[in-house]
Design an enzyme around this catalytic site. Structure first.
Site, PDB file in Angstrom:
ATOM      1  N   LEU A  67       9.683  13.124 -19.996  1.00  0.00           N
ATOM      2  CA  LEU A  67       8.810  14.015 -19.217  1.00  0.00           C
ATOM      3  C   LEU A  67       7.717  14.640 -20.086  1.00  0.00           C
ATOM      4  CD1 LEU A  67      11.362  15.795 -16.828  1.00  0.00           C
ATOM      5  CD2 LEU A  67       9.739  13.969 -16.264  1.00  0.00           C
ATOM      6  N   ASP A 336      13.467   4.173 -18.520  1.00  0.00           N
ATOM      7  CA  ASP A 336      12.805   4.507 -19.789  1.00  0.00           C
ATOM      8  C   ASP A 336      11.328   4.814 -19.528  1.00  0.00           C
ATOM      9  OD1 ASP A 336      12.169   5.035 -22.403  1.00  0.00           O
ATOM     10  OD2 ASP A 336      12.309   2.967 -23.094  1.00  0.00           O
TER      11      ASP A 336
HETATM   12 ZN   LIG Z   1      14.337   4.478 -26.646  1.00  0.00          ZN
END
Ligand SMILES: [Zn+2]
Length: 462
Positions: A67, A336
């Site tokens: 984030l 991810d």
């Molecule tokens: Zn990573």
């Protein structure tokens, strides 16, 4: 907060072995009833939403999200990152600690909780660092991180190289009942590799990042999990050997688990040579008929949106990741999500940062590669986004049992759409899936009984 009655959808709740056409009543932020009596129990002012033909499931959880707060708000913020999550059908995310400064102390955890409660539209859980400053030298204060509410520890983006230090981290984390998540990368093998070491790295003249650089640490982790009895979770697996090691360790009862991201089970390293090479080679068979010849998206060679860590690997590796997901070796799906600014990615391949965005495309790509491909059923795909991450992180989430917080995802598994990165909520545009025809999409995301995202006009209540 209005009561909501989602009527006529296919409710799939793996935690309760429930899969049927049913109504779901949400009242006072909780799941109030499912099935025949849901409509009967609804208060008179209830908002009815027709979800016929759609899937209603526990809110999806993504346990691997960057984030970028604090410190890197040009890339993403808690407000924009959680908005992107809601659009992708996620109701909970776990944010990674490689921020500036890193999340290696209780104060920074408290700051994120505060920002998330003010600006977040989905639940934000925090992963703390394993080591101070993510430097891999000295353990972070794991007990006080736990006290501040982290749900796991990881040095993601980095990997603890010292095996004894990793052992101590596992022993401490076990005392606090915290899972340890690991970005598996052996620095001495990987050095400054920028793409998978193989045919294409040679053909393109780029430094290679060998699969063994990941597999080495997966092997280390399974040995240390066995030694300490502590729970370890291997992040974003990309290599066939990692799947094999994980499968063997799990068979022996070692407390180890793994996750995979859509780019690693969809794309291969040939994509770095440009779209032409990919579509005429490793991309030929993906999605069956879904990816029509005529609307195959174009990208040039050395497109930095194909650069991530670990890198895209060979077709054999991609197929092994899919196989691991199908046979249950890999328990969890995640993105991810790693946003970067345009100016950072608009440089030569070698100099670009690793990472791509993923929150808004992960459900679709997972459905296409696993469900539409005929490999897993919907319940199995949903499990990898709900019960599996909830179990790993000890979260009281990922279920629709009566009384649970009303985190609910409604998606249309058949919905065809084209991903436009400029139309998303993320602050960053570094997605390799821009212009792709996708199948399956979240249309309504409910967090704690509140609509965090509504896709279709027709879903506005009547
Ligand atoms: Zn990573």
């Amino acid at each position: 907060m209005n009561a909501l009655l989602l009527s006529g959808g296919r409710v799939i709740d793996p935690a309760n072995h429930f899969d049927a056409i049913a109504d779901l009543l949400i009242d006072k932020g909780k799941v109030a009833a499912i099935g025949r009596d849901a409509a009967l129990k609804a208060p008179p002012e209830v908002e009815r939403v027709d979800v016929k033909g759609l899937v209603v499931c526990p809110g999806l959880i993504d346990l691997h999200v960057h984030l970028r707060e604090p410190g890197q708000t040009a890339k993403e913020t808690i407000a924009t990152g959680t908005a992107a999550a809601a659009r992708g059908g996620l109701t909970s995310v776990v944010c990674m600690p490689n921020t500036a400064p890193p999340i290696d102390n209780a104060g920074t955890v408290a700051l994120i909780h505060e920002l998330a409660s003010e600006q977040g539209v989905v639940n934000v859980y925090v992963a703390g660092a394993i080591t101070k400053n993510i430097a891999g030298e000295e353990l972070a204060p794991i007990g006080s991180l736990k006290g501040a509410g982290v749900v796991a520890i990881t040095d993601d983006g980095h990997c603890v190289q010292n095996n004894d230090l990793m052992r101590r981290a596992l022993e401490y984390a076990k005392m606090f009942n915290l899972p340890v998540m690991d970005h598996c990368q052996d620095y001495s093998l990987v050095t400054d590799g920028v793409m998978h070491e193989g045919y294409w790295s040679t053909a393109l003249g780029r430094r290679g990042w060998p699969a063994a650089g990941e597999e080495m640490i997966v092997a280390r982790n399974s040995l240390l999990a066995e030694l300490t009895g502590a729970r370890i979770h291997c992040q974003h697996l990309s290599a066939a050997g990692s799947v094999r090691l994980l499968r063997d360790a799990k068979k022996r009862g070692v407390p180890i688990s793994g996750e995979a991201c859509p780019h690693h089970f969809t794309l291969t390293d040939s994509a770095v040579a440009g779209s032409e090479k990919f579509w005429n080679g490793d991309g030929k068979r993906i999605f069956g008929a879904a990816q029509d010849q005529s609307d195959r998206p174009f990208w040039p060679a050395y497109d930095t949106n194909l650069k991530m860590n670990p890198p895209l690997r060979s077709a054999r590796d991609r197929d092994a990741i899919l196989e691991g997901l199908i046979d249950g070796t890999i328990d969890i799906l995640c993105s991810d999500h790693a946003p970067h600014c345009g100016y950072e990615k608009e440089v030569e391949f070698d100099y670009a940062p690793f990472g791509i965005t993923g929150l808004e495309t992960e459900l679709s790509l997972a459905l296409m590669q696993l469900y539409h491909a005929g490999s897993l059923d919907l319940r199995q795909v949903i499990e990898k986004f709900t019960t599996a991450p909830a179990r790993l992180l000890n979260l009281d989430k990922g279920t629709l049992h009566v009384g649970a917080e009303a985190d609910v995802t409604v998606f249309d598994p058949e919905r065809e759409w084209v991903f436009d990165k400029t139309a998303g909520a993320s602050k960053s545009l570094n997605s390799p899936f821009h212009g792709w025809s996708l199948k399956g999409k979240a249309v309504l995301t409910i967090v704690g009984g509140i609509k965090a995202w509504v896709e279709q006009r027709e879903l506005v209540g009547v």
